[in-house]
Design a protein around this motif. Structure first.
Motif, PDB file in Angstrom:
ATOM      1  N   LEU A  98       0.815  -1.209   0.000  1.00 25.30           N
ATOM      2  CA  LEU A  98       0.000   0.000   0.000  1.00 25.30           C
ATOM      3  C   LEU A  98       0.848   1.256   0.000  1.00 25.30           C
ATOM      4  N   GLU A  99       1.913   1.280   0.812  1.00 20.11           N
ATOM      5  CA  GLU A  99       2.721   2.489   0.907  1.00 20.11           C
ATOM      6  C   GLU A  99       3.394   2.806  -0.425  1.00 20.11           C
TER       7      GLU A  99
ATOM      8  N   PHE B 144       0.781   4.383  -2.689  1.00 17.96           N
ATOM      9  CA  PHE B 144       0.544   5.782  -2.329  1.00 17.96           C
ATOM     10  C   PHE B 144       1.715   6.663  -2.747  1.00 17.96           C
TER      11      PHE B 144
ATOM     12  N   GLU C  74      -7.618   8.693   1.807  1.00 20.74           N
ATOM     13  CA  GLU C  74      -6.999   8.277   3.063  1.00 20.74           C
ATOM     14  C   GLU C  74      -6.731   6.769   3.022  1.00 20.74           C
ATOM     15  N   ARG C  75      -5.674   6.364   3.683  1.00 27.43           N
ATOM     16  CA  ARG C  75      -5.331   4.946   3.709  1.00 27.43           C
ATOM     17  C   ARG C  75      -6.455   4.104   4.306  1.00 27.43           C
TER      18      ARG C  75
END
Length: 509
Positions: free
Chosen positions: A206-207, A210, A234-235
């Protein structure tokens, strides 16, 4: 990114794909613009691979329309897709190890003269493709076998840009890379984006999604859930959309681990004193107590896996002592470790984990049969009871257990490996990258199970490249760098990912 002020280079409208007994994509719309990185997000089974298949010509939709530059297209195969300017780089770099860098980059596109292939011009073309990615220093004549995993991934990327594609699909391009290698690849991706290439980026990290993407499209259960500018998402909202529920599960797990936090007392169930192997790992001390999770943190190549292999019998030490419940032992094989109730799950489920020719059920039972010996087969009744317990504990689908394990999703394969490790009722459980390459939902299930095992008294060694996981789950964190232990942390409120990163980054010379 040029943004939506220009027309999309690729547009999918109402794409529907049916597999036997299921609908893989259900009326999905998707847009990809020039000069952007677009992350396609979703857990395993969401439809990401099927959508990529439609775009690259390996899947034909039952309904819907694919537009390239506004014109309707129907690709009959990968060659037709490539002809439209669409190239793909898969997680497993599809390269020829017996060839050079130039031969791999230019495979099928070699320059030819009157006497056959003109290798001087072919290598020059390969050098230009490598230079476009900032790899000027890589000699095209280098044998592929001399390259690191990251360099091989970049060679695969160079092969894909030889024809200067307008659309580049990157399917899990960072799964086997460490952080420094990921940084290099991200720099290359940004350079291609800034040059106008449209990039479709698929990753479970995920990071990374992003950090690199301009927009995200979220799929769940074969349907499009949303399309967002990354800066506006937003995560927590992303995870909620991917799972179809909120992320209280992740928050609750962190709280449960803090409440459980184990202060080691008494005799360790596993103790290593100065254990090491020349050229592999410097002499290292480790203790693991019942009910404790000890995390191994470090970059890829730091010695995490080597230490786990020494503790689990997969590598033989040439220095130090190993004690199990106070008794000095010599573990000469994984089966010897299993007989001491030390169970290890390997980081590589494909090459050192699942046995592809067997069913999921047969894979689960392998470790128990190894402990029993092949002269004492596990009875059918006992098999059924043990596998049923695994089904309940890990939420496995009973209908999948008699299918060949290689046909199952990555998340299910990972659960099968964990079930195999648990079926011997281990006193020590060594988990090396148990959540790599699987979706958020399966990852959360595995983390919860590990937490419960510790609460029930199992001693756990936990290794993950995602430091957030290590910090969330561990009672203590052993930090490695350059194949030696550089320190140890007792986890608590003041310990964060940054704490571990700063420790790794410090000069320990």
């Amino acid at each position: 990114m040029t943004g939506t002020s220009v027309d999309p280079i690729v547009e999918m409208l109402g794409i529907t794909v049916d597999f036997p007994g299921m609908r893989a994509l259900d009326g999905v719309d998707f847009r990809l613009f020039p000069g952007e990185v677009h992350a396609l997000m979703g857990e395993n089974g969401a439809g990401k691979s099927t959508l990529i298949g439609v775009l690259t010509g390996t899947r034909r939709p039952a309904a819907g329309m694919l537009l390239v530059d506004g014109d309707a297209r129907e690709f009959s195969g990968v060659a037709a897709s490539r002809g439209a300017g669409i190239a793909t780089v898969f997680q497993e770099a599809q390269l020829s190890p017996n060839l050079s860098v130039a031969e791999n980059v230019m495979l099928g596109r070699e320059r030819r003269g009157r006497l056959g292939i003109d290798w001087r011009r072919t290598r020059a073309d390969a050098a230009r493709a490598l230079a476009r990615l900032g790899l000027d220093e890589l000699d095209p004549r280098t044998p592929l076998t001399q390259l690191s995993p990251a360099q091989k991934q970049l060679v695969a990327l160079a092969r894909s840009v030889v024809d200067e594609p307008r659309v580049l699909v990157l399917d899990e391009p960072t799964a086997s890379l460490d952080q420094a290698e990921v940084t290099t690849l991200m720099r290359v991706i940004r350079g291609l984006r800034d040059g106008g290439t449209a990039i479709l980026f698929v990753s479970h990290f995920l990071e990374q999604a992003f950090a690199i993407s301009d927009r995200m499209t979220v799929l769940r259960g074969g349907r499009k859930i949303g399309e967002h500018a990354t800066r506006d998402l937003e995560r927590a909202d992303l995870i909620s959309q991917m799972l179809g529920k909120d992320i209280e599960g992740l928050r609750a797990l962190g709280s449960e681990r803090k409440a459980h936090h184990y202060q080691a007392e008494g005799e360790p169930v596993l103790r290593a004193e100065g254990i090491g192997r020349r050229g592999v790992l410097a002499p290292t001390d480790v203790e693991v107590h019942r009910g404790e999770i000890v995390g191994f943190a470090g970059l890829r190549g730091s010695g995490r896996t080597e230490l786990a292999s020494l503790l689990g019998g997969a590598l033989r030490p040439d220095a130090g002592d190993l004690q199990v419940s106070g008794e000095r032992v010599a573990l000469r094989s994984p089966s010897a470790a299993l007989r001491r109730r030390i169970s290890r799950s390997s980081e590589s489920r494909r090459t050192d984990g699942i046995i592809a020719g067997l069913t999921a059920r047969e894979n689960i039972l392998l470790s128990l049969q190894a402990v029993r010996g092949w002269t004492r087969p596990v009875s059918r009744a006992e098999q059924a009871g043990l596998v049923d317990a695994c089904i309940d504990a890990l939420h496995l689908d009973p209908d999948e257990l008699d299918r060949p394990v290689e046909l199952l999703s990555g998340g299910t394969q990972q659960k099968v490996m964990l079930a195999r490790a648990l079926i011997v009722r281990p006193h020590v459980l060594i988990l090396d990258e148990p959540t790599r390459g699987i979706d958020v939902s399966a990852k959360l299930e595995i983390q919860r199970r590990v937490s419960r095992l510790a609460a029930e008294g199992t001693a756990v060694v936990f290794i993950s490249s995602e430091l957030e996981e290590v910090v969330r789950l561990s009672d203590r964190i052993l930090v490695l760098k350059d194949r030696e232990k550089i320190g140890e942390l007792s986890n608590g409120p003041g310990v964060t990912v940054d704490t571990v990163v700063e420790m790794i980054a410090a000069d320990h010379a």
